[in-house]
Scaffold this motif. Structure first.
Motif, PDB file in Angstrom:
ATOM      1  N   VAL A   1      40.028  62.084 -43.284  1.00 58.17           N
ATOM      2  CA  VAL A   1      39.979  61.678 -44.695  1.00 58.17           C
ATOM      3  C   VAL A   1      40.933  60.527 -44.976  1.00 58.17           C
ATOM      4  N   ARG A   2      42.001  60.399 -44.197  1.00 60.02           N
ATOM      5  CA  ARG A   2      43.007  59.375 -44.460  1.00 60.02           C
ATOM      6  C   ARG A   2      42.495  57.978 -44.134  1.00 60.02           C
ATOM      7  N   TYR A   3      41.721  57.843 -43.050  1.00 61.43           N
ATOM      8  CA  TYR A   3      41.245  56.499 -42.705  1.00 61.43           C
ATOM      9  C   TYR A   3      39.817  56.239 -43.170  1.00 61.43           C
ATOM     10  N   VAL A   4      39.068  57.283 -43.491  1.00 59.71           N
ATOM     11  CA  VAL A   4      37.708  57.083 -43.994  1.00 59.71           C
ATOM     12  C   VAL A   4      37.717  56.756 -45.486  1.00 59.71           C
ATOM     13  N   ALA A   5      38.666  57.308 -46.251  1.00 59.05           N
ATOM     14  CA  ALA A   5      38.711  57.071 -47.698  1.00 59.05           C
ATOM     15  C   ALA A   5      38.760  55.580 -48.047  1.00 59.05           C
ATOM     16  N   PRO A   6      39.670  54.782 -47.452  1.00 63.03           N
ATOM     17  CA  PRO A   6      39.653  53.353 -47.774  1.00 63.03           C
ATOM     18  C   PRO A   6      38.393  52.644 -47.297  1.00 63.03           C
ATOM     19  N   LEU A   7      37.822  53.077 -46.182  1.00 63.16           N
ATOM     20  CA  LEU A   7      36.570  52.471 -45.711  1.00 63.16           C
ATOM     21  C   LEU A   7      35.437  52.742 -46.686  1.00 63.16           C
ATOM     22  N   ALA A   8      35.360  53.977 -47.166  1.00 59.59           N
ATOM     23  CA  ALA A   8      34.310  54.327 -48.135  1.00 59.59           C
ATOM     24  C   ALA A   8      34.499  53.546 -49.429  1.00 59.59           C
ATOM     25  N   LEU A   9      35.741  53.303 -49.810  1.00 61.25           N
ATOM     26  CA  LEU A   9      36.009  52.506 -51.012  1.00 61.25           C
ATOM     27  C   LEU A   9      35.510  51.082 -50.832  1.00 61.25           C
ATOM     28  N   ALA A  10      35.726  50.517 -49.643  1.00 61.11           N
ATOM     29  CA  ALA A  10      35.244  49.164 -49.371  1.00 61.11           C
ATOM     30  C   ALA A  10      33.717  49.116 -49.350  1.00 61.11           C
ATOM     31  N   VAL A  11      33.098  50.145 -48.789  1.00 64.59           N
ATOM     32  CA  VAL A  11      31.629  50.190 -48.734  1.00 64.59           C
ATOM     33  C   VAL A  11      31.046  50.339 -50.135  1.00 64.59           C
TER      34      VAL A  11
ATOM     35  N   PHE B   1      35.181  67.301 -41.271  1.00 64.26           N
ATOM     36  CA  PHE B   1      35.937  67.234 -40.022  1.00 64.26           C
ATOM     37  C   PHE B   1      37.393  67.637 -40.241  1.00 64.26           C
ATOM     38  N   THR B   2      37.988  67.140 -41.322  1.00 61.14           N
ATOM     39  CA  THR B   2      39.392  67.448 -41.592  1.00 61.14           C
ATOM     40  C   THR B   2      39.578  68.949 -41.813  1.00 61.14           C
ATOM     41  N   PHE B   3      38.714  69.550 -42.617  1.00 65.08           N
ATOM     42  CA  PHE B   3      38.861  70.979 -42.896  1.00 65.08           C
ATOM     43  C   PHE B   3      38.558  71.815 -41.659  1.00 65.08           C
ATOM     44  N   ALA B   4      37.588  71.410 -40.856  1.00 66.54           N
ATOM     45  CA  ALA B   4      37.281  72.159 -39.642  1.00 66.54           C
ATOM     46  C   ALA B   4      38.453  72.105 -38.664  1.00 66.54           C
ATOM     47  N   ALA B   5      39.087  70.939 -38.528  1.00 66.85           N
ATOM     48  CA  ALA B   5      40.237  70.801 -37.627  1.00 66.85           C
ATOM     49  C   ALA B   5      41.411  71.645 -38.109  1.00 66.85           C
ATOM     50  N   HIS B   6      41.693  71.571 -39.421  1.00 67.60           N
ATOM     51  CA  HIS B   6      42.767  72.394 -39.973  1.00 67.60           C
ATOM     52  C   HIS B   6      42.433  73.879 -39.844  1.00 67.60           C
TER      53      HIS B   6
ATOM     54  N   ILE C   1      47.322  63.615 -49.767  1.00 69.56           N
ATOM     55  CA  ILE C   1      46.582  63.758 -51.018  1.00 69.56           C
ATOM     56  C   ILE C   1      45.069  63.681 -50.802  1.00 69.56           C
ATOM     57  N   ALA C   2      44.649  62.963 -49.749  1.00 66.28           N
ATOM     58  CA  ALA C   2      43.212  62.832 -49.484  1.00 66.28           C
ATOM     59  C   ALA C   2      42.575  64.153 -49.075  1.00 66.28           C
ATOM     60  N   ASN C   3      43.378  65.119 -48.605  1.00 63.16           N
ATOM     61  CA  ASN C   3      42.822  66.423 -48.235  1.00 63.16           C
ATOM     62  C   ASN C   3      42.087  67.065 -49.405  1.00 63.16           C
TER      63      ASN C   3
END
Length: 279
Positions: free
Chosen positions: A129-139, A167-172, A261-263
């Protein structure tokens, strides 16, 4: 799409807060430390300590600056007409800032994985979620131009966020199921600080097994069924687990909370979009 603008506003705020948290964690908080990028360069690649430290500090500082750019660019794009000659300049600057934040967050996750810490193999999905959030914002485009962006790009942004949150929740969830020691410490310390019920480690381990199973199931439900209930659970539990750093370690651990916070923020953006566009 009706929910595009609120979703992007939420996502922009999440990324800005995340940038502030990263700056605090690696630059100016009382618990300031070095990232795994420094550790990988210095200990594993044997670069000089000063060079590794300079690269690490520069990455954190640029991420903090990118957070400022998100604030300014978001406000400018809200005020500017899309036909303005400066609009595309601001939008490209905004996308460049998003790209940098995504790259630096991804580098930190990759460096942690390469340092071979406990559960290091889960670093990329755990930090998704930390690196996908800014990418999704750009998209997805700027706040004021969401209506001008093709629905396909909005759907792509939402899909990226959904996969990342799952993915984040499954890993946690897997780490909780395996009774990851720092998770045990967070619960025990928070309980001692706030309730003093007297949990034993055995009790906490049983709680973590249950939490892990629920997190993995919720991640699957979100990804497969696009469930708003699952998204709501992720919002609440993601924010609770982020705040647990402060409830366990005190207010000085605020960067640890903000950087996570992205979690809860990413599922919130998904929930806003799905709710406003429900049939």
């Amino acid at each position: 799409m009706l929910g595009s603008v609120p979703m992007l506003v939420c996502l922009r705020l999440v990324v800005v807060v995340q940038c502030v948290g990263l700056g605090g964690r690696y630059l100016f908080s009382s618990l300031e430390t070095e990232s795994d990028v420094y550790g990988w360069l210095y200990f594993d690649c044997h670069w000089s300590e000063s060079l590794a430290q300079s690269i690490d500090n520069a990455g954190a500082l640029m991420t903090l600056v990118a957070g400022g750019i998100f604030c300014l660019a978001g406000w400018l794009m809200w005020k500017m007409p899309s036909e303005s000659r400066w609009f595309n300049v601001v939008r490209k600057l905004d996308q460049a800032a998003a790209g940098w934040v995504a790259v630096w967050m991804l580098l930190i996750a990759a460096a942690h994985m390469m340092r071979a810490a406990v559960f290091a193999e889960l670093s990329l999905p755990e930090h998704a979620v930390r690196y996908v959030a800014p990418l999704a914002l750009a998209v997805g485009g700027g706040v004021s131009v969401a209506s001008c962006v093709s629905p396909a790009r909005i759907r792509l942004a939402v899909m990226m966020l959904t996969v990342a949150a799952s993915f984040t929740f499954a890993a946690h969830g897997y780490k909780a199921y395996a009774c990851y020691a720092p998770f045990i410490d967070l619960i025990l310390l928070s309980e001692m600080q706030w309730t003093d019920i007297g949990f034993t480690q055995s009790t906490v381990e049983k709680m973590l097994v249950l939490i892990g199973v629920v997190d993995i199931l919720v991640a699957a439900v979100l990804l497969i069924m696009r469930s708003r209930v699952a998204a709501f659970y992720m919002v609440v539990w993601g924010l609770v687990t982020a705040a647990s750093r402060m409830t366990a370690l005190g207010i000085e651990a605020w960067p640890e909370t903000l950087i996570r916070i992205a979690n809860g923020g990413v599922p919130l953006a998904i929930l806003i979009h799905w709710t406003l566009n429900r049939k």
